[in-house]
Scaffold this motif. Structure first.
Motif, PDB file in Angstrom:
ATOM      1  N   THR A 113       0.802  -1.256   0.019  1.00  0.00           N
ATOM      2  CA  THR A 113      -0.031   0.007   0.059  1.00  0.00           C
ATOM      3  C   THR A 113       0.898   1.206  -0.042  1.00  0.00           C
ATOM      4  O   THR A 113       1.942   1.053   0.423  1.00  0.00           O
ATOM      5  N   PRO A 114       0.461   2.429  -0.369  1.00  0.00           N
ATOM      6  CA  PRO A 114       1.171   3.600  -0.241  1.00  0.00           C
ATOM      7  C   PRO A 114       1.666   3.902   1.180  1.00  0.00           C
ATOM      8  O   PRO A 114       2.636   4.627   1.242  1.00  0.00           O
ATOM      9  N   LYS A 115       1.101   3.403   2.125  1.00  0.00           N
ATOM     10  CA  LYS A 115       1.624   3.655   3.499  1.00  0.00           C
ATOM     11  C   LYS A 115       2.552   3.073   3.854  1.00  0.00           C
ATOM     12  O   LYS A 115       3.187   3.064   5.008  1.00  0.00           O
ATOM     13  N   TYR A 116       2.814   1.678   3.207  1.00  0.00           N
ATOM     14  CA  TYR A 116       3.764   0.874   3.594  1.00  0.00           C
ATOM     15  C   TYR A 116       5.091   1.485   2.985  1.00  0.00           C
ATOM     16  O   TYR A 116       5.519   1.298   2.004  1.00  0.00           O
ATOM     17  N   VAL A 117       5.766   2.300   3.913  1.00  0.00           N
ATOM     18  CA  VAL A 117       7.062   2.974   3.481  1.00  0.00           C
ATOM     19  C   VAL A 117       8.231   2.125   3.964  1.00  0.00           C
ATOM     20  O   VAL A 117       9.335   2.578   3.269  1.00  0.00           O
ATOM     21  N   TRP A 118       8.162   1.404   5.037  1.00  0.00           N
ATOM     22  CA  TRP A 118       9.489   0.940   5.369  1.00  0.00           C
ATOM     23  C   TRP A 118      10.159  -0.210   4.535  1.00  0.00           C
ATOM     24  O   TRP A 118      11.240  -0.196   4.295  1.00  0.00           O
ATOM     25  N   ARG A 119       9.208  -0.919   3.566  1.00  0.00           N
ATOM     26  CA  ARG A 119       9.570  -1.930   2.698  1.00  0.00           C
ATOM     27  C   ARG A 119      10.727  -2.843   2.867  1.00  0.00           C
ATOM     28  O   ARG A 119      11.495  -3.141   2.371  1.00  0.00           O
ATOM     29  N   ASN A 120      10.850  -3.168   4.208  1.00  0.00           N
ATOM     30  CA  ASN A 120      11.888  -3.973   4.666  1.00  0.00           C
ATOM     31  C   ASN A 120      11.360  -5.522   4.912  1.00  0.00           C
ATOM     32  O   ASN A 120      11.928  -6.498   5.688  1.00  0.00           O
ATOM     33  N   LEU A 121       9.945  -5.788   4.950  1.00  0.00           N
ATOM     34  CA  LEU A 121       9.377  -6.828   5.198  1.00  0.00           C
ATOM     35  C   LEU A 121       8.889  -7.317   4.199  1.00  0.00           C
ATOM     36  O   LEU A 121       7.896  -6.698   3.334  1.00  0.00           O
ATOM     37  N   PRO A 122       9.185  -8.465   3.502  1.00  0.00           N
ATOM     38  CA  PRO A 122       8.564  -9.170   2.388  1.00  0.00           C
ATOM     39  C   PRO A 122       7.039  -9.365   2.702  1.00  0.00           C
ATOM     40  O   PRO A 122       6.676  -9.847   3.685  1.00  0.00           O
ATOM     41  N   LEU A 123       5.766  -9.145   1.758  1.00  0.00           N
ATOM     42  CA  LEU A 123       4.752  -9.313   2.006  1.00  0.00           C
ATOM     43  C   LEU A 123       3.906 -10.526   1.683  1.00  0.00           C
ATOM     44  O   LEU A 123       2.773 -10.687   1.616  1.00  0.00           O
TER      45      LEU A 123
END
Length: 177
Positions: A113-123
């Motif tokens: 999502t646009p709110k997911y800025v950390w981007r260090n956790l595979p989803l």
């Protein structure tokens, strides 16, 4: 394993994790609840418990809310009672289950999502589940260690009970939190 069986396994594992966290909170001595964490005078055991719920809420807001998953209300980390936290953990546990279920329905992956800025956790749901279980296990371990350090050693029925996942997995219906 069919996708339905994998979904059931993931949701069941999360529900067991939630019940394990609630089990610990339920069995803390009252005097420990407001005890200050050594070396962190602004932090109490209560605040660590509240952090678990509030962290879930933050992740649900980031990863789930844009996909229609309701975000439970946060708790006041300084004033929450154990009864209030138990209710909150069960509410956020169900919401986390909804997030994982959504990921299962999305071919095993929670869409970013646009709110997911950390981007260090595979989803993918496996990584998401592992991350949240590890996070909660870390803090459960902190609480057990703090109980010991602060002179409120938990009885073996509690410390051993944290590892009774067969019992905790069947303590309630398979997917409820």
């Amino acid at each position: 394993m069919s996708s339905s069986a994998l979904r059931d396994s993931i949701l069941g594992a999360w529900a067991t994790n939630n019940r394990t966290t609630v089990f610990l909170i339920d069995h803390l001595p009252p005097a420990l609840w407001t005890s200050v964490v050594p070396g962190a005078p602004q932090r109490t055991v209560c605040m660590i418990g509240a952090h678990l719920h509030n962290s879930r809420c933050a992740w649900i807001k980031t990863l789930g809310q844009p996909h229609g998953i309701a975000v439970p209300p946060r708790v006041d980390r300084r004033r929450v009672t154990r009864a209030q936290l138990r209710t909150a953990l069960n509410r956020s546990g169900r919401a986390m289950g909804s997030l994982l279920d959504f990921g299962c329905a999305e071919d095993g992956r929670i869409p970013p999502t646009p709110k997911y800025v950390w981007r260090n956790l595979p989803l993918d749901v496996g990584h998401v589940l592992a991350y949240f279980v590890a996070h909660e296990g870390h803090h459960r371990g902190q609480i057990v260690m703090l109980a010991r350090m602060l002179g409120h050693r938990l009885p073996p029925a509690v410390t051993n009970g944290l590892w009774q996942w067969n019992k905790l997995s069947t303590n309630a219906s398979r997917h409820s939190c």
